[in-house]
Write a protein that holds these residues in place. Structure first.
Motif, PDB file in Angstrom:
ATOM      1  N   UNK A   1     -13.371  39.361  28.057  1.00 43.58           N
ATOM      2  CA  UNK A   1     -14.434  39.555  29.046  1.00 43.58           C
ATOM      3  C   UNK A   1     -15.630  40.292  28.445  1.00 43.58           C
ATOM      4  N   UNK A   2     -15.372  41.273  27.575  1.00 45.76           N
ATOM      5  CA  UNK A   2     -16.463  41.990  26.900  1.00 45.76           C
ATOM      6  C   UNK A   2     -17.267  41.024  26.037  1.00 45.76           C
TER       7      UNK A   2
ATOM      8  N   UNK B   1     -21.331  29.435  27.599  1.00 44.79           N
ATOM      9  CA  UNK B   1     -22.109  30.666  27.764  1.00 44.79           C
ATOM     10  C   UNK B   1     -23.469  30.351  28.384  1.00 44.79           C
ATOM     11  N   UNK B   2     -24.127  29.318  27.897  1.00 48.43           N
ATOM     12  CA  UNK B   2     -25.436  28.953  28.441  1.00 48.43           C
ATOM     13  C   UNK B   2     -25.330  28.509  29.899  1.00 48.43           C
ATOM     14  N   UNK B   3     -24.263  27.813  30.242  1.00 44.64           N
ATOM     15  CA  UNK B   3     -24.057  27.418  31.639  1.00 44.64           C
ATOM     16  C   UNK B   3     -23.813  28.641  32.524  1.00 44.64           C
ATOM     17  N   UNK B   4     -23.028  29.599  32.030  1.00 46.19           N
ATOM     18  CA  UNK B   4     -22.796  30.824  32.792  1.00 46.19           C
ATOM     19  C   UNK B   4     -24.106  31.592  32.989  1.00 46.19           C
ATOM     20  N   UNK B   5     -24.887  31.712  31.927  1.00 47.26           N
ATOM     21  CA  UNK B   5     -26.174  32.422  32.015  1.00 47.26           C
ATOM     22  C   UNK B   5     -27.101  31.732  33.011  1.00 47.26           C
ATOM     23  N   UNK B   6     -27.158  30.415  32.956  1.00 48.57           N
ATOM     24  CA  UNK B   6     -28.021  29.666  33.876  1.00 48.57           C
ATOM     25  C   UNK B   6     -27.569  29.855  35.319  1.00 48.57           C
TER      26      UNK B   6
ATOM     27  N   UNK C   1     -22.104  37.777  25.105  1.00 48.71           N
ATOM     28  CA  UNK C   1     -22.717  36.486  24.762  1.00 48.71           C
ATOM     29  C   UNK C   1     -23.660  36.029  25.876  1.00 48.71           C
ATOM     30  N   UNK C   2     -23.240  36.215  27.121  1.00 47.34           N
ATOM     31  CA  UNK C   2     -24.099  35.849  28.247  1.00 47.34           C
ATOM     32  C   UNK C   2     -25.354  36.715  28.252  1.00 47.34           C
TER      33      UNK C   2
END
Length: 120
Positions: free
Chosen positions: A81-82, A19-24, A87-88
């Motif tokens: 996906x939701x 999640x943190x990688x996706x957000x970044x 989370x993102x």
């Protein structure tokens, strides 16, 4: 961490790493002001929820024009996906998303899973 082939993300720590990688990645990609990025990520949750509704309608054959256009596996995928989008969004709102989520989950657990009467 689990393999992408199996879809196994491993334990909750691994999930938050992803999640943190996706957000970044999203943060690095966007040129919009931070407030606008946050709002759009939150709106993404609503977009994904609409896709869940579409899949449920398709899985139950309730659109006469489309018939049975989706499966319950499609519904499961859209629900994932939701969850990921939410989370993102949390990770994009706070640098300590893991702790924020854990604290909130603990409050929900105490509120909803703590026995209130003998035999609960």
């Amino acid at each position: 961490m689990g393999s992408p082939e199996t879809g196994d993300a491993g334990d909750a720590g691994d999930v938050w790493d992803v999640v943190e990688r996706l957000a970044a990645r999203l943060e690095a990609h966007s040129t919009l002001p931070v407030e606008q990025r946050r709002i759009l990520q939150i709106l993404k949750i609503t977009e994904e929820a609409g896709e869940v509704a579409e899949a449920v309608i398709g899985a139950t054959g309730q659109n006469p024009r489309k018939g049975y256009s989706h499966s319950w596996a499609d519904v499961e995928s859209e629900l994932c996906d939701v969850i990921i989008s939410a989370m993102v969004a949390l990770a994009r709102l706070t640098p300590d998303a893991r702790a924020t989520f854990a604290s909130h989950l603990a409050r929900i657990t105490d509120r909803d899973l703590t026995p209130t009467e003998p035999g609960d």
